[in-house]
Design an enzyme around this catalytic site. Sequence first.
Site, PDB file in Angstrom:
ATOM      1  N   SER A 451       0.816  -1.206   0.000  1.00 20.26           N
ATOM      2  CA  SER A 451       0.000   0.000   0.000  1.00 20.26           C
ATOM      3  C   SER A 451       0.853   1.261   0.000  1.00 20.26           C
ATOM      4  CB  SER A 451      -0.929   0.007   1.216  1.00 20.26           C
ATOM      5  OG  SER A 451      -0.178   0.009   2.419  1.00 20.26           O
ATOM      6  N   ARG A 533      -4.517   3.697  15.086  1.00 22.74           N
ATOM      7  CA  ARG A 533      -4.845   2.813  13.962  1.00 22.74           C
ATOM      8  C   ARG A 533      -5.977   1.876  14.401  1.00 22.74           C
ATOM      9  NH1 ARG A 533      -5.961   1.020   8.990  1.00 22.74           N
ATOM     10  NH2 ARG A 533      -5.054  -0.980   8.469  1.00 22.74           N
ATOM     11  N   TRP A 579      -7.959 -11.651  11.074  1.00 26.50           N
ATOM     12  CA  TRP A 579      -8.323 -10.242  11.104  1.00 26.50           C
ATOM     13  C   TRP A 579      -9.807 -10.045  10.790  1.00 26.50           C
ATOM     14  CZ3 TRP A 579      -3.590  -7.183   8.770  1.00 26.50           C
ATOM     15  CH2 TRP A 579      -2.518  -7.339   9.651  1.00 26.50           C
ATOM     16  N   HIS A 710       5.156   2.686  10.975  1.00 22.47           N
ATOM     17  CA  HIS A 710       4.193   3.159  11.967  1.00 22.47           C
ATOM     18  C   HIS A 710       4.649   4.460  12.624  1.00 22.47           C
ATOM     19  CE1 HIS A 710       3.482  -1.171  11.519  1.00 22.47           C
ATOM     20  NE2 HIS A 710       2.230  -0.858  11.714  1.00 22.47           N
TER      21      HIS A 710
END
Length: 772
Positions: A451, A533, A579, A710
């Site tokens: 991404s 997040r 997930w 992150h």
Amino acid sequence: MVASSVLGFPRIGAKRELKKATESYWAGKITSEELFEIGSKIRTENWKLQKDAGVDIIASNDFSFYDQVLDLSLLFNVIPDRYTKYGLSPIDTLFAMGRGLQKPADEAKGIKAIDVTALEMVKWFDSNYHYVRPTFSHSTEFKLNGSKPVDEFLEAKKLGVETRPVLLGPISYLFLGKADKDSLDLDPISLLEKLLPVYIEVLNKLKEAGAKSVQLDEPVLVFDLPQNVQDAYQGAYEKLAKGVAGLDIVLTTYFGDVRPNLKAIANLPVSGFHFDFTRCPEQFDEVVAILKDSQKLSVGIVDGRNVWKNKFGASLKLIQSAVDKVGSDRVIVATSSSLLHTPVDLDNETSLSEEIKGFFSFAKQKLSEVVTLSAKINGSTDAAITKALEENAAYVEARNTSKIINNPEVQKRVAAIDSNMGKRQNAFPARWNKQKAIFKFPLFPTTTIGSFPQTKEIRINRNKFQRGKISAEEYEKFINEEIERVIRFQEEIDLDVLVHGEPERNDMTAYFGEQINGYAFTTNGWVQSYGSRYVRPPVIVGDLSRPKPMSVKESVYAQSITTKHVKGMLTGPITMLRWSFPRDDLDQKTQAYQLSLVLRDEVNDLEAAGIKIIQVDEPALREGLPLRAGAERNAYYDWAAESFRISTSGVADETQIHSHFCYSDLDPNHIKALDADVVSIEYSKKDDPSYISEFKDYPNHVGLGLFDIHSPRIPSKEEFIEKMGKILETYDAAKFWVNPDCGLKTRGWEETKLSLSHMVEAAKYFRGKYAK
């Protein structure tokens, strides 16, 4: 009378207020005072919600602006020196430890430059929540560095809410930590004697503030603990009890089976124990047997990890067994764990079908489940309780007979799986000989994980398309423009293997789940993953199948506008499973195999469309691993790896399969079992080079995550060179790929451009060095 208890409540706010506030603070749009005010409002709403629901025992100190373990590190002064030299405020120190901090100097204001990386972040047991790992050194000086638990207890008390403060217990806190890079010979548990006085101090302050009991979480009791850690419990809790006389301590475990460590806690001087009977009901008889006559039993029976409604009939049987054994005054009906891992409120869901919505229970609804179960055991004849029990029985029947759950064709296909489906045509050396002739990659090939930044414009256009404000043609044109932008940037900085950037994807699980029959989706079912997040896990409600290709169109377009190879990007079967909120009426192995067949079809379609490199990510592989070694863990190793290989083994030798893992502390042998041609591993926060040396004889190629996506900080070219140089002391240059440690979705474009450019420059530096 049986009491009701909730071990913790989601802290994100019903409408993600915490995310918006923290990100606004990081961007300098609000002050710390405004941030604290929003935090206080969320806490107030949570406490009142639980009190109004009738919960007897409500937690405090379950709120955090980032992570509850990191909060404890700040509270106990476990702050490595690199964070203390800048004179940051406590909240800015917390954020710097969690996400790093990089600020230029301002000579006019006399402000020095700040550049500090984040502490290591790892998964919280087998969940998708990440905690910031405490980092200890020989020079760590424990002392009370604030008053957060007391402040929040008093805050609730002022509102008229009596709470039970919660803290991670001392042994779990140390065991979940690690030695800093300058103290690698340190066993954190050896610091217990130095730490206990600080626990005693904070517990006494809570007692002085009016607390009658405290919840000390010791979840590491569901691990295989070394003998010295088991031995530490008796002495530690004797000192706590002696040092804090008159304050009841409830020792709390969750997420698994405590029986192998039962001797360690059998004679502790605590007022009671909490056990998770949703994950391990089999431990009931043995854990009840250790209770002394005065100790209470908190029965974790309402699932804090999933969204399915509680089945009251089965739960009431177990609770009644507890009452029969120890008496009603010593039994507490509780959530299995904190509700941190569930969405906040099902009432906010307006797009779910009534049938599917009737199957679910979010955090707010679980409050009613806890209260209803305790009321029924207490003999309530209240009409509302009777109605709730009748509706629950109807739910169980409706779910058992629902047509949305069973698909005979999917079940037939799973039954037909054989061992050959999980095998590539040839072993990696033979595959690599064919692949290198096609790809002709340079030494230290560079790529990204998938991404690229999800900009505001992308989110706005996705929202417009979903609401019917723009046509499918307009949206596709916009997505193609975004793909071309990403491709041109990667060409410009000279990455070797490109990605299309995933602008069409809202989430790496939800995006695919939305295209798979058997999934359901929420609108506001957000759950915290780390920091700000949040994820919105889809729910597996039935057998899984793919009606049509899911990612081929975008991959083919990206490949058509460049001469470099573009990776097809998919989410692996275990990550899709872990997930999501999985079914609780079907074993996870079967659900994984259903997903592997869905992905096998997609991988084959990508290959047929001309995509020669396909990445199937498995960052959640570690989460599915049983917490204890033994037959169950070995079985998981086998079926998890096989489900991945089923997904990827239908292609020719010439098609290169990649996979990715992050923040997972995986056994290298487990990674090897996947037989991917190239694997990328999070390495940006690893201090121990021995981890990579374990791949020394691994024939397949490994990409090492060289910078922390992150964190907003930008590594320099020199930093990349230094890190790569250390790795190359133990790792074969011919097998070394260069990449970030995860996808770049959450980063901004400017930091992305600079970080990737520096990474590519470092790779070229070493190409030149090794070419000499």
